[in-house]
Design an enzyme around this catalytic site. Structure first.
Site, PDB file in Angstrom:
ATOM      1  N   LYS A 157      -0.788   0.087  14.974  1.00 53.05           N
ATOM      2  CA  LYS A 157       0.565  -0.032  15.543  1.00 53.05           C
ATOM      3  C   LYS A 157       0.796  -1.264  16.428  1.00 53.05           C
ATOM      4  O   LYS A 157       1.949  -1.614  16.704  1.00 53.05           O
ATOM      5  CB  LYS A 157       0.881   1.220  16.391  1.00 53.05           C
ATOM      6  CG  LYS A 157       1.125   2.469  15.579  1.00 53.05           C
ATOM      7  CD  LYS A 157       2.492   2.440  14.926  1.00 53.05           C
ATOM      8  CE  LYS A 157       2.659   3.472  13.844  1.00 53.05           C
ATOM      9  NZ  LYS A 157       2.523   2.978  12.467  1.00 53.05           N
ATOM     10  N   HIS A 184       0.845  -1.204   0.000  1.00 52.68           N
ATOM     11  CA  HIS A 184       0.000   0.000   0.000  1.00 52.68           C
ATOM     12  C   HIS A 184       0.874   1.246   0.000  1.00 52.68           C
ATOM     13  O   HIS A 184       1.764   1.382   0.828  1.00 52.68           O
ATOM     14  CB  HIS A 184      -0.942   0.001   1.205  1.00 52.68           C
ATOM     15  CG  HIS A 184      -2.152  -0.858   0.977  1.00 52.68           C
ATOM     16  ND1 HIS A 184      -3.387  -0.547   1.455  1.00 52.68           N
ATOM     17  CD2 HIS A 184      -2.303  -2.001   0.265  1.00 52.68           C
ATOM     18  CE1 HIS A 184      -4.267  -1.467   1.063  1.00 52.68           C
ATOM     19  NE2 HIS A 184      -3.622  -2.374   0.353  1.00 52.68           N
ATOM     20  N   TYR A 218       2.815   6.688  10.261  1.00 50.82           N
ATOM     21  CA  TYR A 218       1.972   5.560   9.859  1.00 50.82           C
ATOM     22  C   TYR A 218       2.809   4.431   9.254  1.00 50.82           C
ATOM     23  O   TYR A 218       2.606   3.253   9.562  1.00 50.82           O
ATOM     24  CB  TYR A 218       0.904   6.029   8.859  1.00 50.82           C
ATOM     25  CG  TYR A 218      -0.179   5.007   8.623  1.00 50.82           C
ATOM     26  CD1 TYR A 218      -1.370   5.038   9.344  1.00 50.82           C
ATOM     27  CD2 TYR A 218      -0.003   3.969   7.697  1.00 50.82           C
ATOM     28  CE1 TYR A 218      -2.364   4.090   9.153  1.00 50.82           C
ATOM     29  CE2 TYR A 218      -0.981   3.006   7.504  1.00 50.82           C
ATOM     30  CZ  TYR A 218      -2.152   3.071   8.231  1.00 50.82           C
ATOM     31  OH  TYR A 218      -3.123   2.120   8.039  1.00 50.82           O
ATOM     32  N   TYR A 271      -9.985   5.828   6.068  1.00 56.01           N
ATOM     33  CA  TYR A 271     -10.321   6.200   7.444  1.00 56.01           C
ATOM     34  C   TYR A 271     -11.334   7.330   7.341  1.00 56.01           C
ATOM     35  O   TYR A 271     -10.992   8.409   6.849  1.00 56.01           O
ATOM     36  CB  TYR A 271      -9.078   6.696   8.196  1.00 56.01           C
ATOM     37  CG  TYR A 271      -8.065   5.617   8.524  1.00 56.01           C
ATOM     38  CD1 TYR A 271      -7.174   5.136   7.568  1.00 56.01           C
ATOM     39  CD2 TYR A 271      -7.990   5.083   9.807  1.00 56.01           C
ATOM     40  CE1 TYR A 271      -6.246   4.152   7.893  1.00 56.01           C
ATOM     41  CE2 TYR A 271      -7.059   4.101  10.135  1.00 56.01           C
ATOM     42  CZ  TYR A 271      -6.193   3.643   9.172  1.00 56.01           C
ATOM     43  OH  TYR A 271      -5.279   2.674   9.492  1.00 56.01           O
ATOM     44  N   PRO A 274      -6.558   0.653  17.937  1.00 51.85           N
ATOM     45  CA  PRO A 274      -6.133   0.189  16.612  1.00 51.85           C
ATOM     46  C   PRO A 274      -6.083   1.255  15.508  1.00 51.85           C
ATOM     47  O   PRO A 274      -5.597   0.984  14.414  1.00 51.85           O
ATOM     48  CB  PRO A 274      -7.156  -0.902  16.261  1.00 51.85           C
ATOM     49  CG  PRO A 274      -8.329  -0.651  17.143  1.00 51.85           C
ATOM     50  CD  PRO A 274      -7.829   0.030  18.368  1.00 51.85           C
TER      51      PRO A 274
HETATM   52  P1  RFL Z   1      -0.890 -11.755  21.259  1.00 53.98           P
HETATM   53  O1  RFL Z   1      -1.075 -11.790  19.795  1.00 53.98           O
HETATM   54  O2  RFL Z   1      -2.035 -11.423  22.124  1.00 53.98           O
HETATM   55  O3  RFL Z   1      -0.259 -13.158  21.672  1.00 53.98           O
HETATM   56  C1  RFL Z   1      -0.165 -13.572  23.019  1.00 53.98           C
HETATM   57  C2  RFL Z   1      -0.173 -15.080  23.061  1.00 53.98           C
HETATM   58  O4  RFL Z   1       0.000 -15.513  24.394  1.00 53.98           O
HETATM   59  C3  RFL Z   1      -0.920 -16.566  24.659  1.00 53.98           C
HETATM   60  N1  RFL Z   1      -1.186 -16.615  26.110  1.00 53.98           N
HETATM   61  C4  RFL Z   1      -0.627 -17.521  26.930  1.00 53.98           C
HETATM   62  N2  RFL Z   1       0.235 -18.522  26.700  1.00 53.98           N
HETATM   63  C5  RFL Z   1       0.610 -19.278  27.755  1.00 53.98           C
HETATM   64  N3  RFL Z   1       0.149 -19.076  29.011  1.00 53.98           N
HETATM   65  C6  RFL Z   1      -0.714 -18.105  29.282  1.00 53.98           C
HETATM   66  N4  RFL Z   1      -1.159 -17.919  30.513  1.00 53.98           N
HETATM   67  C7  RFL Z   1      -1.144 -17.261  28.221  1.00 53.98           C
HETATM   68  N5  RFL Z   1      -1.976 -16.209  28.123  1.00 53.98           N
HETATM   69  C8  RFL Z   1      -1.995 -15.829  26.848  1.00 53.98           C
HETATM   70  C9  RFL Z   1      -2.144 -16.204  23.839  1.00 53.98           C
HETATM   71  O5  RFL Z   1      -2.965 -17.342  23.589  1.00 53.98           O
HETATM   72  C10 RFL Z   1      -1.510 -15.657  22.585  1.00 53.98           C
HETATM   73  O6  RFL Z   1      -1.278 -16.663  21.620  1.00 53.98           O
HETATM   74  O7  RFL Z   1       0.265 -10.711  21.668  1.00 53.98           O
HETATM   75  P2  RFL Z   1       1.587 -10.224  20.860  1.00 53.98           P
HETATM   76  O8  RFL Z   1       2.373 -11.387  20.331  1.00 53.98           O
HETATM   77  O9  RFL Z   1       2.220  -9.238  21.739  1.00 53.98           O
HETATM   78  O10 RFL Z   1       0.997  -9.471  19.559  1.00 53.98           O
HETATM   79  C11 RFL Z   1       0.283  -8.280  19.665  1.00 53.98           C
HETATM   80  C12 RFL Z   1      -0.771  -8.183  18.560  1.00 53.98           C
HETATM   81  O11 RFL Z   1      -1.550  -9.367  18.569  1.00 53.98           O
HETATM   82  C13 RFL Z   1      -1.687  -6.955  18.712  1.00 53.98           C
HETATM   83  O12 RFL Z   1      -0.954  -5.835  19.151  1.00 53.98           O
HETATM   84  C14 RFL Z   1      -2.399  -6.588  17.392  1.00 53.98           C
HETATM   85  O13 RFL Z   1      -3.295  -7.571  16.984  1.00 53.98           O
HETATM   86  C15 RFL Z   1      -3.122  -5.241  17.527  1.00 53.98           C
HETATM   87  N6  RFL Z   1      -3.845  -4.839  16.311  1.00 53.98           N
HETATM   88  C16 RFL Z   1      -3.180  -4.280  15.235  1.00 53.98           C
HETATM   89  N7  RFL Z   1      -1.834  -4.174  15.233  1.00 53.98           N
HETATM   90  C17 RFL Z   1      -1.174  -3.697  14.153  1.00 53.98           C
HETATM   91  O14 RFL Z   1       0.061  -3.607  14.194  1.00 53.98           O
HETATM   92  N8  RFL Z   1      -1.820  -3.321  12.992  1.00 53.98           N
HETATM   93  C18 RFL Z   1      -3.181  -3.409  12.894  1.00 53.98           C
HETATM   94  O15 RFL Z   1      -3.723  -3.127  11.819  1.00 53.98           O
HETATM   95  C19 RFL Z   1      -3.911  -3.861  14.053  1.00 53.98           C
HETATM   96  N9  RFL Z   1      -5.242  -3.979  14.003  1.00 53.98           N
HETATM   97  C20 RFL Z   1      -5.233  -5.023  16.239  1.00 53.98           C
HETATM   98  C21 RFL Z   1      -5.919  -4.565  15.065  1.00 53.98           C
HETATM   99  C22 RFL Z   1      -5.945  -5.643  17.251  1.00 53.98           C
HETATM  100  C23 RFL Z   1      -7.308  -5.809  17.143  1.00 53.98           C
HETATM  101  N10 RFL Z   1      -7.963  -6.489  18.203  1.00 53.98           N
HETATM  102  C24 RFL Z   1      -8.834  -7.557  17.978  1.00 53.98           C
HETATM  103  C25 RFL Z   1      -7.511  -6.297  19.569  1.00 53.98           C
HETATM  104  C26 RFL Z   1      -7.279  -4.711  14.946  1.00 53.98           C
HETATM  105  C27 RFL Z   1      -7.988  -5.303  15.999  1.00 53.98           C
HETATM  106  C28 RFL Z   1      -9.491  -5.394  15.835  1.00 53.98           C
HETATM  107  C1  PHB Z   2      -7.190  -3.990   9.680  1.00 53.12           C
HETATM  108  O1  PHB Z   2      -7.117  -4.189   8.447  1.00 53.12           O
HETATM  109  O2  PHB Z   2      -7.586  -4.852  10.474  1.00 53.12           O
HETATM  110  C2  PHB Z   2      -6.812  -2.665  10.225  1.00 53.12           C
HETATM  111  C3  PHB Z   2      -6.260  -1.721   9.369  1.00 53.12           C
HETATM  112  C4  PHB Z   2      -5.905  -0.465   9.866  1.00 53.12           C
HETATM  113  C5  PHB Z   2      -6.108  -0.182  11.202  1.00 53.12           C
HETATM  114  C6  PHB Z   2      -6.652  -1.128  12.061  1.00 53.12           C
HETATM  115  C7  PHB Z   2      -7.001  -2.381  11.578  1.00 53.12           C
HETATM  116  O3  PHB Z   2      -5.784   1.050  11.666  1.00 53.12           O
END
Ligand code: RFL
Ligand code: PHB
Length: 394
Positions: free
Chosen positions: A299, A72, A387, A203, A295
């Site tokens: 980041k 992108h 970004y 956005y 989100p």
């Molecule tokens: P995770 O991915 O939560 O992984 C943690 C792992 O630890 C396990 N766990 C355990 N294991 C053993 N013993 C226990 N007691 C445990 N408790 C938990 C869990 O099962 C899991 O497998 O953390 P990590 O690795 O730090 O990664 C972080 C990311 O997952 C998170 O920051 C992102 O998903 C946030 N996020 C976004 N980040 C971006 O960089 N770009 C995006 O576009 C973006 N969009 C988003 C997002 C998060 C979203 N949600 C659902 C919160 C969009 C959404 C909707």
């Molecule tokens: C996504 O595609 O899930 C997404 C993209 C941009 C954001 C957050 C989530 O800022």
């Protein structure tokens, strides 16, 4: 069981750390609470900063991302019924990659298992011991698997177990300073089997609330709507979701959103959270275990990757040169980046959402800021630079 680095959690942070350590000749074992299928199906982030893409290349897990990921070159900001493009490439010479977090996780799990790395899935009652500075015995991760108790002895523990994990809560309350902000709204997200009709993310700041147009592939669209933080999904049948998305995203250019079967629907609350320091004796927190961003700035996963990059380099320095300096500096180095990403995510959130309690004055200031950013090259460049991801200093 013994290893050099014991990792709790097989999210992007834990998996990438294990892969990078392996390439540096350092052994590790991952202890994960869930099963593999669950991790590989969990739909979360989608936007990779250029630095994250480079890290995945360095880790040798880039082949499918290069084939299937979507490069992108900008985003659209929509307000007052019009779209305005922020052109990353011309403003800051960088791009982002749209490639689902669960695809990154699949690639990392496959790479780990292919290289003979160990991931213990479905571990129960995971706990950590002896990580304190004062401890005279080696750190231990204990867990139960198939009814049998296990102890994994290690030199260091990496707490990569996300926001709801056990590593951060194992620390005494007095050991951490917590900074937190919650927002008076959440995001209702859907994944739809529908061909994207815009090449880039949109956005939208709309009078009915924020909406985000994103995608996962040439056939799958990812969409979000600002909603109540405890919104009841039962009140959102598919027709209502689509009707709200059409109203908030379609604009005066005549651009139309394409509908398709909804594959997944969920609500996410929004918060900013930082817990520091990120190191306690021989325990190092990384990723969502230490910090959460709303989100809007895309980041969260990128910060998890940045922490792991610093942690791996610090561990390498210790194992190769017996030099603790990298590990001693780990927390400060991570937090400097984390706070910049926090600031950006908070700023994007307050720029793009509708706040019920906003006064007419605050509303006009917000619209003027959008106008400024989309009409000033320097305003747009500041957004673009953050970004796509700030550069690493080493
Ligand atoms: P995770 O991915 O939560 O992984 C943690 C792992 O630890 C396990 N766990 C355990 N294991 C053993 N013993 C226990 N007691 C445990 N408790 C938990 C869990 O099962 C899991 O497998 O953390 P990590 O690795 O730090 O990664 C972080 C990311 O997952 C998170 O920051 C992102 O998903 C946030 N996020 C976004 N980040 C971006 O960089 N770009 C995006 O576009 C973006 N969009 C988003 C997002 C998060 C979203 N949600 C659902 C919160 C969009 C959404 C909707
Ligand atoms: C996504 O595609 O899930 C997404 C993209 C941009 C954001 C957050 C989530 O800022």
């Amino acid at each position: 069981m013994r290893t050099e680095v014991g990792i709790v959690g097989a999210g992007p942070a834990g998996l990438l750390l294990a892969q990078l350590l392996d390439l540096a000749g350092i052994s590790s074992v991952i202890i994960e609470a869930r099963d593999r299928a669950y991790l590989e199906a969990r739909i979360r982030a989608g936007v990779l900063e250029w630095g994250t893409v480079e890290m995945l290349r360095e880790a040798g897990v880039n082949a499918r991302m290069e084939r299937e990921g979507l490069v992108h070159r900008g985003i659209d900001l929509a307000f007052r019924g019009r779209k305005h493009r922020i052109d990353f490439e011309s403003l800051v010479g960088k791009t982002t990659m749209v490639y689902g977090q669960h695809e990154v996780v699949k690639d990392l799990i496959a790479a780990r298992l292919e290289r003979g790395g160990q991931i213990v899935f479905e571990a129960e009652d995971v706990g950590i011991e002896n990580y304190e500075e004062s401890s005279t015995t080696r750190p231990v991760i204990r867990y139960r698997k198939d009814g049998v108790e296990h102890r994994l002895e290690c030199d260091f523990i990496a707490g990569c177990d996300g926001f709801h994990g056990i590593c951060r809560p194992s620390l005494p309350e007095s050991a951490l300073k917590v900074y937190e902000r919650t927002y008076p709204f959440g995001w209702l997200g859907i994944l739809a089997e529908a061909e994207p009709t815009n090449d880039e993310l949109i956005y939208a700041n709309h009078e009915r609330g924020f909406a985000l147009y994103s995608m996962r592939s040439p056939t799958v669209t990812r969409l979000y709507l600002q909603c109540h933080p405890e919104e009841d999904l039962k009140e959102w049948p598919d027709e209502r979701v689509w009707s709200e998305l059409h109203r908030r995203l379609e604009d005066s250019d005549g651009w139309k959103l394409k509908e398709g079967p909804i594959l997944q629907k969920s609500v996410t609350a929004m918060r900013s959270f930082v817990a520091g320091p990120m190191r306690h004796g021989r325990l190092f927190l990384a990723g969502d275990a230490a910090h959460i961003v709303p989100p809007t700035g895309a980041k969260g996963m990128n910060l998890a990757v940045a922490d792991v990059r610093y942690l791996c380099r610090a561990l390498e320095r210790w194992y190769r040169h017996n030099d603790m300096a990298g590990l001693d500096g780990y927390s400060d180095k991570c937090l400097a980046r984390v706070w910049k990403a926090q600031r950006f995510s908070w700023w994007m959130t307050q720029l793009m959402h509708r706040f019920e309690e906003a006064t007419p004055f605050e509303h006009e200031v917000q619209q003027a800021e959008l106008d400024f950013i989309t009409s000033s090259r320097r305003g747009a460049a500041a957004l673009a630079e953050q970004y796509v991801g700030l550069p690493f200093d080493d």
